[in-house]
Design an enzyme around this catalytic site. Structure first.
Site, PDB file in Angstrom:
ATOM      1  N   ASP A  77       0.878  -1.163   0.000  1.00  0.00           N
ATOM      2  CA  ASP A  77       0.000   0.000   0.000  1.00  0.00           C
ATOM      3  C   ASP A  77       0.924   1.224   0.000  1.00  0.00           C
ATOM      4  O   ASP A  77       2.095   1.146   0.387  1.00  0.00           O
ATOM      5  CB  ASP A  77      -0.952   0.013   1.205  1.00  0.00           C
ATOM      6  CG  ASP A  77      -2.143   0.949   0.946  1.00  0.00           C
ATOM      7  OD1 ASP A  77      -2.049   1.787   0.027  1.00  0.00           O
ATOM      8  OD2 ASP A  77      -3.155   0.835   1.653  1.00  0.00           O
TER       9      ASP A  77
HETATM   10  C1  BGC Z   1      -4.956   3.316  -0.058  1.00  0.00           C
HETATM   11  C2  BGC Z   1      -5.000   2.328  -1.191  1.00  0.00           C
HETATM   12  C3  BGC Z   1      -4.751   3.042  -2.485  1.00  0.00           C
HETATM   13  C4  BGC Z   1      -3.415   3.740  -2.410  1.00  0.00           C
HETATM   14  C5  BGC Z   1      -3.065   4.497  -3.671  1.00  0.00           C
HETATM   15  C6  BGC Z   1      -3.708   4.186  -0.066  1.00  0.00           C
HETATM   16  O1  BGC Z   1      -3.839   5.238   0.824  1.00  0.00           O
HETATM   17  O2  BGC Z   1      -5.024   2.628   1.174  1.00  0.00           O
HETATM   18  O3  BGC Z   1      -6.248   1.688  -1.235  1.00  0.00           O
HETATM   19  O4  BGC Z   1      -4.806   2.135  -3.551  1.00  0.00           O
HETATM   20  O5  BGC Z   1      -3.449   4.685  -1.358  1.00  0.00           O
HETATM   21  O6  BGC Z   1      -3.875   5.612  -3.795  1.00  0.00           O
END
Ligand code: BGC
Length: 777
Positions: free
Chosen positions: A227
């Site tokens: 993530d």
């Molecule tokens: C989120 C993810 C997301 C990623 C990219 C993170 O803060 O938890 O779900 O895909 O950011 O935006």
């Protein structure tokens, strides 16, 4: 180098660089490996070409906003999820995106979870079926999916540090089950590890999770991506099996990876393995597009290379438009119509008849709430306001009265209320749009209550007092306490979040153009205090104790026999259905259920059939019943029947046996219910399954009770200690069941009763020697 994925000649520093992004959304182009573009996800493509961020703050190119997972799940329809996935894949390609960051398949453990709108359900089977179909749809277009957030990320509070402390059975049976199903059946090209820790170990550094389980047990062969910002100690993450740290940039730690290899604390082979996985992903993207023979905009266009598409991506800047946007907007409306849940419909108030004088009340009728906040936030190609769509179907007999403002305190609340109430009095029917404002529900924080704003409830109270024919339409991402609404309004439509075409879909359902077939993928409780994790959410001092164990959602309310406001699986139709001729017969290592569904009402409609199973005499703790399969009939004309058939395989029946750390299909009688909801069970039958023999090794820590329950150990016990066994059976004189009294004594205490060590050894050897008489539990 012999191929794009043979990186043996690539210098270590370049291999390390392949394992982190070049910037916010793209990977590095190095040697034979082209750059890849990753983008959110999940219900629309959030392609940023200007300022980049992962919290949905900066804008993105226009793309279709389909119903977020909370809405899509209420369709209960994997076929629909697949079609949405295909459309998303087409848009991703049009926007130069190689991997779409979704689906989010975390279980909704608590209705306060801030990101529940991005997740499907409280039930792992429903989540797994929908998520798998979505992945298959996206990947059929040559775009990779990213299954997230792996794993046990069930709250936003303290999400980057908190440890989800979960016992093995709920971890396996609830929180990992959908991930496992999707990885095994839909084979996503990437999996995104979550921010949180699991039983103390950060997901991004969790070798058991990312390697032993994901690759070893489940056979995952794609890229594990972090993530955004989940990696703290990059060498430790590489060692755990994390291939791609995102986002990239100077802080991504390529240099630390190289230093760790040089100092001997990280095996170079791990770095090569990660880089190779990234190279294979690029190869996969390329191969699937070449195979599909389609360019970014769909069938028929010339095949492109990843290099060409990446170049196209960097120049993409106009968003989804033209025919693609029109086609997908129509699809978004069709899908949204299938996601609406008719919660109640007293006196058959709905569907409405065009021509009646309708007072549309509530600011959400003109400013629709259709998606959640944070990284999934999509810039919609257009948004249909419910009021416009209602007028399009009902003509000029519709008046509009805001009744309240979406942002409280923006206007004179009592004046707005009075005006709406008087309009309701003068109309023949009031349709009141209530809901939760967008700034109340977002990634990054949880809610602390389940209430609708008080001024909205006051408004509804006043309207319903004047107008008995009042319909409520709800917009919200997380479950609400609906008791007041259920008591005040004869008809309630739950729209949750329906995406950009939700306004049209609601109009379709209000006027019966679409007969609602949505079903709740989450229980609506009577009170927050009744919910399963009430006392263990959101945790304390960075630890969240999953103390409710297996009993999440309806599993909890059923085990405790608690009243609910609307049960899991609930949803009405404008017609009625009869269930008959339920049968179950063994099939493979599970069984097949068949039943006949008949449209017994007066309108065409489709029924969502739910199969639940339970094991009344189970030897292990189990919920009363769990969802084991679903089927959706076609659109049945009045009087028409359909025979549906639902396979329930072993994997959906087995439980995780902690003593041998394996899935076990318990032998015995399984009860099968067919229902229209988890509390509207229409037919039941039983089936006996032979199941699987369970042999738990007998050790010196086993109890006498456990040993006596094992035929070999029991035989050995009586042979070696016949006399002692006779004494044990002599409790009658004392008026007690001697065996029950001593059952909990571990074998290692038998010395106290005169057993010699060699006798105990002989007992253990006899008990654990394999023979023909393996026992079933
Ligand atoms: C989120 C993810 C997301 C990623 C990219 C993170 O803060 O938890 O779900 O895909 O950011 O935006």
């Amino acid at each position: 180098m012999t191929s794009r994925t043979d990186l043996s000649d690539l210098p270590l520093a370049e291999q390390a660089a392949l394992g982190s992004g070049a910037d916010f959304w793209t990977t590095e182009a190095i040697g034979p490996v082209p750059a890849l573009t990753l983008t959110d996800g999940p219900h629309g493509v959030r392609r940023q070409t200007g300022t980049t961020d992962h919290l949905g703050l900066a804008g993105s190119e226009p793309a279709t906003c389909f119903p977020p997972a909370v809405g899509l799940a209420n369709s209960w329809d994997p076929g629909l999820a697949r079609r949405v996935g295909e459309a998303l894949g087409r848009e991703a390609r049009a926007l130069g995106v190689d991997v779409l960051l979704g689906p989010g398949v975390n279980i909704k453990r608590d209705p306060r979870g801030g990101r529940n709108f991005e997740y499907y359900s409280e039930d792992p089977l429903l989540t797994g079926r929908l998520g798998a179909a979505w992945v298959e749809g996206v990947q059929s277009t040559g775009v990779g999916a990213s299954l997230k957030h792996f794993a046990a990320n069930n709250a936003e509070h303290d999400r980057m540090r908190a440890s989800s402390d979960i016992d093995p059975r709920p971890l396996r049976e609830i929180y990992l089950r959908a991930f496992s199903h999707i990885v095994r059946t839909a084979r996503p090209w990437t999996v995104m590890c979550s921010y949180n820790r699991i039983n103390g170990v950060s997901a991004a550094q969790n070798r058991w999770l990312l390697t032993d389980l994901l690759r070893g047990e489940w056979g995952f062969d794609g890229v594990v991506v972090s993530d955004w910002g989940a990696v703290v100690d990059r060498p430790a993450s590489v060692a755990a099996g994390l291939d791609l740290a995102m986002p990239g940039g100077p802080g991504a730690g390529d240099d630390r990876v190289v230093a760790a290899v040089e100092s001997g604390t990280l095996d170079e082979a791990e770095v090569t393995a990660a880089a190779t996985n990234v190279a294979r992903l690029a190869e996969r993207v390329h191969a699937s597009r070449t195979r599909a023979g389609a360019g970014p905009s769909g069938a028929g266009a010339a095949a492109t290379t990843p290099e060409q598409e990446s170049a196209g991506a960097r120049s993409a800047g106009s968003g989804v438009s033209g025919e693609l946007a029109e086609t997908h907007h129509r699809l978004a409306r069709e899908v949204a119509g299938r996601c609406v849940v008719l919660l109640q419909n007293d006196r058959d108030l709905l569907p409405l008849t065009p021509g009646r004088r309708i007072a549309v009340i509530g600011a959400f009728a003109t400013e629709p709430r259709y998606q959640g906040g944070g990284s999934s936030h999509v810039t919609a190609t257009r948004v249909d306001a419910p009021l416009d769509m209602i007028r399009a179907l009902a003509g000029d007999t519709v008046s509009y009265h805001p009744g309240f403002t979406v942002a409280p305190g923006e206007a004179d609340a009592s004046a707005l209320r009075e005006e709406a109430v008087s309009a309701a009095r003068d109309a023949e029917v009031a349709v009141v749009f209530l809901g939760v404002a967008a700034d109340q529900e977002s990634e990054g924080f949880d809610r602390d209550h389940l209430e609708l704003p008080a001024e909205q409830v006051d408004l509804l109270t006043a309207v319903a007092r004047e107008q008995p024919d009042t319909v409520v339409v709800l917009a919200h991402g997380g479950v609400l306490r609906l008791d007041p609404v259920a008591r005040l309004a004869p008809s309630v439509l739950d729209g949750t979040l329906l995406g950009q075409a939700g306004g049209g879909a609601l109009a379709d359902v209000l006027f019966g153009v679409v007969n609602p077939s949505g079903r709740l993928a989450e229980t609506v409780p009577v009170r927050l205090q009744d919910t399963p994790a009430y006392l263990n959410f959101p945790g304390e001092n960075s630890h969240v104790r999953y103390g409710e164990g297996l009993y999440i959602g309806y599993r909890w309310y059923d085990a405790r026999n608690l009243d609910v406001c609307y049960p899991f699986g609930h949803g009405l139709s404008y017609t009625t259905f009869g269930y008959s001729e339920l049968s179950a017969e063994p099939a493979g290592d599970g069984f097949t259920v068949r039943l006949t569904v008949t449209n017994t009402g007066t309108r065409p409609g489709r029924e969502v059939v739910q199969i639940y199973t339970g094991v009344p005499d189970s030897m292990v703790q189990r919920p009363v019943r769990v969802l084991a399969g679903t089927a959706i009939t076609g659109e049945l004309a009045p009087g028409v029947s359909e025979r549906v058939s639902i396979d329930v395989p072993r994997d959906d029946l087995a439980y995780w046996e902690t003593r041998i750390e394996q899935w076990v299909l318990e032998p015995g009688t399984y009860r099968i219910w067919a229902g229209a909801s988890s509390r509207d069970l229409r037919a039941e039958t039983d089936i006996h399954l032979v199941g699987e023999a369970l042999r738990v090794p007998i050790t010196i820590d086993s109890t006498l009770g456990e040993a006596m329950a094992d035929p070999r150990a029991a035989a050995a016990l009586s042979a070696v200690f016949g006399e002692m066994a006779a004494t044990m059976g002599g409790g009658d004189a004392l008026g007690v069941d001697m065996m029950r009294m001593i059952a909990s004594i571990p074998l290692n205490r038998l010395a106290l009763f005169g057993m010699a060590p060699e006798q105990l050894d002989a007992l253990l050897t006899a008990a654990n020697t394999d023979g023909p008489d393996s026992r079933s539990k």
